[in-house]
Motif scaffolding. Sequence first.
Motif, PDB file in Angstrom:
ATOM      1  N   LEU A 177      32.297 -44.241   2.902  1.00  0.00           N
ATOM      2  CA  LEU A 177      32.435 -42.878   3.415  1.00  0.00           C
ATOM      3  C   LEU A 177      31.767 -42.705   4.777  1.00  0.00           C
ATOM      4  O   LEU A 177      30.621 -43.108   4.960  1.00  0.00           O
ATOM      5  N   ALA A 178      32.472 -42.079   5.697  1.00  0.00           N
ATOM      6  CA  ALA A 178      31.894 -41.599   6.952  1.00  0.00           C
ATOM      7  C   ALA A 178      31.767 -40.086   6.802  1.00  0.00           C
ATOM      8  O   ALA A 178      32.774 -39.374   6.733  1.00  0.00           O
ATOM      9  N   LEU A 179      30.525 -39.620   6.692  1.00  0.00           N
ATOM     10  CA  LEU A 179      30.262 -38.212   6.379  1.00  0.00           C
ATOM     11  C   LEU A 179      29.994 -37.441   7.667  1.00  0.00           C
ATOM     12  O   LEU A 179      29.086 -37.767   8.430  1.00  0.00           O
ATOM     13  N   ALA A 208      27.975 -45.249   2.164  1.00  0.00           N
ATOM     14  CA  ALA A 208      28.193 -44.057   3.004  1.00  0.00           C
ATOM     15  C   ALA A 208      27.358 -44.125   4.269  1.00  0.00           C
ATOM     16  O   ALA A 208      26.222 -44.600   4.246  1.00  0.00           O
ATOM     17  N   LEU A 209      27.947 -43.647   5.367  1.00  0.00           N
ATOM     18  CA  LEU A 209      27.257 -43.560   6.655  1.00  0.00           C
ATOM     19  C   LEU A 209      27.362 -42.118   7.121  1.00  0.00           C
ATOM     20  O   LEU A 209      28.358 -41.449   6.843  1.00  0.00           O
ATOM     21  N   VAL A 210      26.336 -41.650   7.852  1.00  0.00           N
ATOM     22  CA  VAL A 210      26.381 -40.259   8.304  1.00  0.00           C
ATOM     23  C   VAL A 210      26.645 -40.188   9.813  1.00  0.00           C
ATOM     24  O   VAL A 210      26.117 -40.986  10.584  1.00  0.00           O
ATOM     25  N   GLU A 259      35.495 -42.972  17.636  1.00  0.00           N
ATOM     26  CA  GLU A 259      35.048 -44.254  18.217  1.00  0.00           C
ATOM     27  C   GLU A 259      33.793 -44.758  17.521  1.00  0.00           C
ATOM     28  O   GLU A 259      33.656 -45.945  17.217  1.00  0.00           O
ATOM     29  N   ARG A 260      32.846 -43.825  17.241  1.00  0.00           N
ATOM     30  CA  ARG A 260      31.593 -44.225  16.578  1.00  0.00           C
ATOM     31  C   ARG A 260      31.873 -44.724  15.159  1.00  0.00           C
ATOM     32  O   ARG A 260      31.300 -45.722  14.724  1.00  0.00           O
ATOM     33  N   VAL A 261      32.741 -44.037  14.452  1.00  0.00           N
ATOM     34  CA  VAL A 261      33.064 -44.457  13.082  1.00  0.00           C
ATOM     35  C   VAL A 261      33.728 -45.835  13.102  1.00  0.00           C
ATOM     36  O   VAL A 261      33.358 -46.730  12.326  1.00  0.00           O
ATOM     37  N   LEU A 262      34.663 -46.025  14.023  1.00  0.00           N
ATOM     38  CA  LEU A 262      35.346 -47.324  14.100  1.00  0.00           C
ATOM     39  C   LEU A 262      34.388 -48.444  14.489  1.00  0.00           C
ATOM     40  O   LEU A 262      34.475 -49.554  13.956  1.00  0.00           O
ATOM     41  N   ARG A 322      37.467 -49.771  10.629  1.00  0.00           N
ATOM     42  CA  ARG A 322      38.802 -49.315  10.244  1.00  0.00           C
ATOM     43  C   ARG A 322      38.748 -47.862   9.773  1.00  0.00           C
ATOM     44  O   ARG A 322      37.662 -47.318   9.537  1.00  0.00           O
ATOM     45  N   LEU A 323      39.913 -47.256   9.622  1.00  0.00           N
ATOM     46  CA  LEU A 323      39.987 -45.905   9.067  1.00  0.00           C
ATOM     47  C   LEU A 323      41.275 -45.791   8.247  1.00  0.00           C
ATOM     48  O   LEU A 323      42.377 -45.891   8.792  1.00  0.00           O
ATOM     49  N   ASP A 324      41.103 -45.610   6.931  1.00  0.00           N
ATOM     50  CA  ASP A 324      42.247 -45.563   6.012  1.00  0.00           C
ATOM     51  C   ASP A 324      42.600 -44.142   5.568  1.00  0.00           C
ATOM     52  O   ASP A 324      43.747 -43.866   5.211  1.00  0.00           O
TER      53      ASP A 324
END
Length: 257
Positions: free
Chosen positions: A37-39, A61-63, A79-82, A87-89
């Motif tokens: 999870l990217a919160l 999980a990452l915040v 960009e930060r999440v990637l 990846r992003l599903d």
Amino acid sequence: MSTSAAHLAGTVTLVTGASSGIGEATARSLAAQGATLALVARREERLESVAADIRASGGSALVFPSDITGDGEAVSLVERVLAETGRLDVLVNAAGIMLVGPALDAPAGEWQRNVDLNVSALLNLTHAALPHLVAAARDDEGRGVADLVNISSVAGRQAIGGAAVYSATKFAVTAFSEALRQELAARHVRVSSVEPGAVATELTDHIRDGVREHNQAWYASLETLRPEDVADAITYVVTRPRHVAVNELLVRPTDQV
Ligand code: NDP
């Protein structure tokens, strides 16, 4: 609704509004399905607490504390999440506000705040995320499908007097979701609109004085949904087999007319 465990193993899900209510419950539920999870929300401590709970339950999980209405924030956030996850599903656009009340008395800026978060931020984040969702759906190592879930509302299907601008924002979300669905179907990016009725969350806390009391009394008169009820519906949507797309889900409390 049945979902089998670890449907989302190896996938990354970004949830906005993850510090409370529907977004928080959805983050917990999708983490239990194996997603990383990217919160995203503004209140960092609340995000940290949700992430700690997820990790304590064996999840990941990452915040990413962020005001998603900020200029250029959507692009930088994705960009930060990637950069951190690769990846992003799944993107769940749950952040929203419901600043309702008679149009004639609306304080300056209130309409714009509804539009900035419920529409502009959702569009900007979706735009930044789409190439990555398409890539995830195409990835041979992945599920062969990606998901965009937009939280609209009953107010996105039926315009409500006293909530003119909020209704307008949610009609926008529903229309955007359906048009995008048509564009992305062949790429196996499923686009869904989830439309809750009354859910017990912090949503009504921000309504202007004099209107909030009336609104909260109406919520108190119902056996409202819990955030987990809507999270359950969202989890159902994103855990269907590749060939099944649940495009729209309207979920009301039983006693909401
Ligand atoms: P909450 O108020 O509990 O959650 C709203 C979330 O949005 C919070 O996590 C908040 O976090 C986040 N948020 C608000 N402003 C920003 C911002 N500028 N940048 C980033 N995040 C932000 O309400 P709900 O869970 O009920 O709302 C979730 C969605 O469900 C909304 O789109 C709402 O319209 C919709 N909905 C809710 C219904 C209900 O009855 N509750 C009914 C129908 C639809 P933070 O303050 O930390 O930034």
